[in-house]
Motif scaffolding. Structure first.
Motif, mmCIF file in Angstrom:
data_model
loop_
_atom_site.group_PDB
_atom_site.id
_atom_site.type_symbol
_atom_site.label_atom_id
_atom_site.label_comp_id
_atom_site.label_asym_id
_atom_site.label_seq_id
_atom_site.Cartn_x
_atom_site.Cartn_y
_atom_site.Cartn_z
ATOM 1 N N VAL A 1 4.137 -1.531 -4.182
ATOM 2 C CA VAL A 1 4.222 0.027 -4.379
ATOM 3 C C VAL A 1 4.239 0.375 -3.113
ATOM 4 O O VAL A 1 5.307 0.852 -2.434
ATOM 5 N N PHE A 2 2.819 0.433 -2.162
ATOM 6 C CA PHE A 2 3.040 0.846 -0.511
ATOM 7 C C PHE A 2 4.464 -0.087 0.458
ATOM 8 O O PHE A 2 4.884 1.080 1.158
ATOM 9 N N ALA A 3 4.748 -1.446 0.238
ATOM 10 C CA ALA A 3 5.918 -1.741 0.946
ATOM 11 C C ALA A 3 7.184 -0.708 0.453
ATOM 12 O O ALA A 3 8.158 -0.548 1.188
ATOM 13 N N ALA A 4 7.214 -0.498 -1.162
ATOM 14 C CA ALA A 4 8.149 -0.087 -0.910
ATOM 15 C C ALA A 4 8.794 1.662 -1.217
ATOM 16 O O ALA A 4 9.063 2.170 -0.730
ATOM 17 N N LEU A 5 7.839 1.367 -0.756
ATOM 18 C CA LEU A 5 7.629 3.314 -0.211
ATOM 19 C C LEU A 5 7.560 3.646 1.254
ATOM 20 O O LEU A 5 7.818 4.185 1.491
ATOM 21 N N VAL A 6 7.565 2.205 2.617
ATOM 22 C CA VAL A 6 7.400 2.208 3.649
ATOM 23 C C VAL A 6 9.157 2.496 3.167
ATOM 24 O O VAL A 6 9.550 2.438 4.074
ATOM 25 N N LEU B 1 2.302 11.622 -2.736
ATOM 26 C CA LEU B 1 0.578 11.874 -2.157
ATOM 27 C C LEU B 1 -0.364 10.828 -2.158
ATOM 28 O O LEU B 1 -1.059 10.250 -1.794
ATOM 29 N N LEU B 2 -0.646 11.081 -3.516
ATOM 30 C CA LEU B 2 -1.463 10.154 -4.307
ATOM 31 C C LEU B 2 -1.334 8.834 -4.293
ATOM 32 O O LEU B 2 -2.148 8.252 -4.015
ATOM 33 N N VAL B 3 0.184 8.558 -4.593
ATOM 34 C CA VAL B 3 0.339 7.245 -4.822
ATOM 35 C C VAL B 3 -0.130 6.673 -3.886
ATOM 36 O O VAL B 3 -0.199 5.328 -3.592
ATOM 37 N N THR B 4 0.356 6.971 -2.411
ATOM 38 C CA THR B 4 0.750 6.540 -1.087
ATOM 39 C C THR B 4 -1.181 6.095 -0.601
ATOM 40 O O THR B 4 -1.070 5.190 0.053
ATOM 41 N N ILE B 5 -1.703 6.602 -0.620
ATOM 42 C CA ILE B 5 -3.264 7.207 -0.113
ATOM 43 C C ILE B 5 -4.423 5.949 -1.163
ATOM 44 O O ILE B 5 -4.891 4.918 -0.307
#
Length: 301
Positions: A35-40, A277-281
């Motif tokens: 998920v974090f890689a997708a956000l980046v 913001l919540l998903v990122t953190i």
């Protein structure tokens, strides 16, 4: 005619392979990392996958303000997540805001890590009044709420990406200094350091080529936690109106822009940036928890 069976050589697992294997054992951590890689990825590709640049006034139509999700914009594209109070496509604004939030968190974390780790190493190696001075400053800063220190700093420095990064560096460096100093004190008493001293190596080489590599495990864990903390702190400051200005998008600014419309039923203006913001953190924290368990097996639950 029978021959002797060929004995295969044992497979030697490298530390990197073992580290990756242990990381992949936790499905939650793997999902969080994806998920974090997708956000980046979407943040980096924002100019190419969004229908508009939400901060280019030539592309924004005020007549599209506060339209609900799924509405057709005047430019002909669908407002997937609706629009905010100024007519900006919220989907585009979130991806552009995510770029700023991630950049602020990463840059402030890297600079704070370098600063704090260097001071922590010096404190552990030199000792005496140097260590006492550095650690008293660390204790003083950690005794104060991070939000309060950041508020005072941005009030003095002013608004802007560079100002908020500097404020976050000042807030975070003490965590790294305390962590590295504790690890370096243990390493300082080991035999390889005594051997390096007998070889008359320079203090800089002993610190950064011998002691620091053995302090990286806790430093990496603290780095992931502090990156998430920096992103949340920047969003808090921007929400309070003392962080980034309206012309520089971030998730905190987007949440603040929609807060005044919550009671009128236009929930999407703050809701979707808040979810981003919540998903990122959460994704960063889950990866950090797994890193802590892998790098320090004694803490495994």
């Amino acid at each position: 005619m029978s021959g002797n069976p060929v004995m295969s050589a044992p497979v030697v697992e490298t530390p990197l392979q073992r580290f990756l294997a242990e990381m992949l054992e936790d499905r939650i951590a793997v999902g969080a990392l994806m998920v974090f890689a997708a956000l980046v990825g979407v943040a980096v590709l924002a100019p190419f996958i969004t229908p508009q640049n939400p901060y280019d006034l030539a592309q924004v139509d005020v007549l599209d303000a506060r339209l609900p999700p799924g509405t057709l914009a005047s430019a002909g594209f669908t407002l997937v997540l609706g629009s905010d109070g100024t007519g900006r496509d919220l989907y585009s604004a979130i991806l552009y805001g995510l770029r700023i939030s991630l950049s602020v968190g990463a840059l402030s974390g890297v600079i704070a890590m370098i600063t704090g780790a260097s001071l922590g190493l010096v404190a552990a190696y030199v000792g005496g009044w140097v260590e006492a001075t550095i650690m008293r400053i660390v204790d003083l800063q950690l005794s104060l709420p991070a939000v309060l220190v950041a508020l005072i700093l941005v009030a003095v420095l002013g608004k802007g990406v560079d100002k908020i990064i500097l404020a976050l560096v000042i807030v975070q460096w003490a965590y790294y200094a305390r962590t590295v100093r504790a690890s370096a004190l243990v390493e300082r008493r080991k035999e390889y350091v005594d051997a390096a001293l007998c070889l008359d190596l320079s203090p800089g080489r002993i610190l950064f080529r011998h002691i620091l590599p053995n302090c990286l495990a806790p430093l990496i864990v603290v780095g992931t936690v502090q990156t998430a903390h920096a992103i949340a702190l920047e969003a808090t400051l921007s929400f309070l109106g003392v962080g980034l200005p309206q012309t520089e998008p971030s998730l905190g600014v987007l949440i603040a822009n929609g807060f005044q419309y919550m009671l009128s039923g236009r929930y999407w203006i703050s809701f979707f940036p808040g979810i981003a913001l919540l998903v990122t953190i959460v994704s960063i924290n889950l990866v950090g928890d797994r890193l802590r368990d892998v790098l320090n097996p004694r803490l495994k639950r």
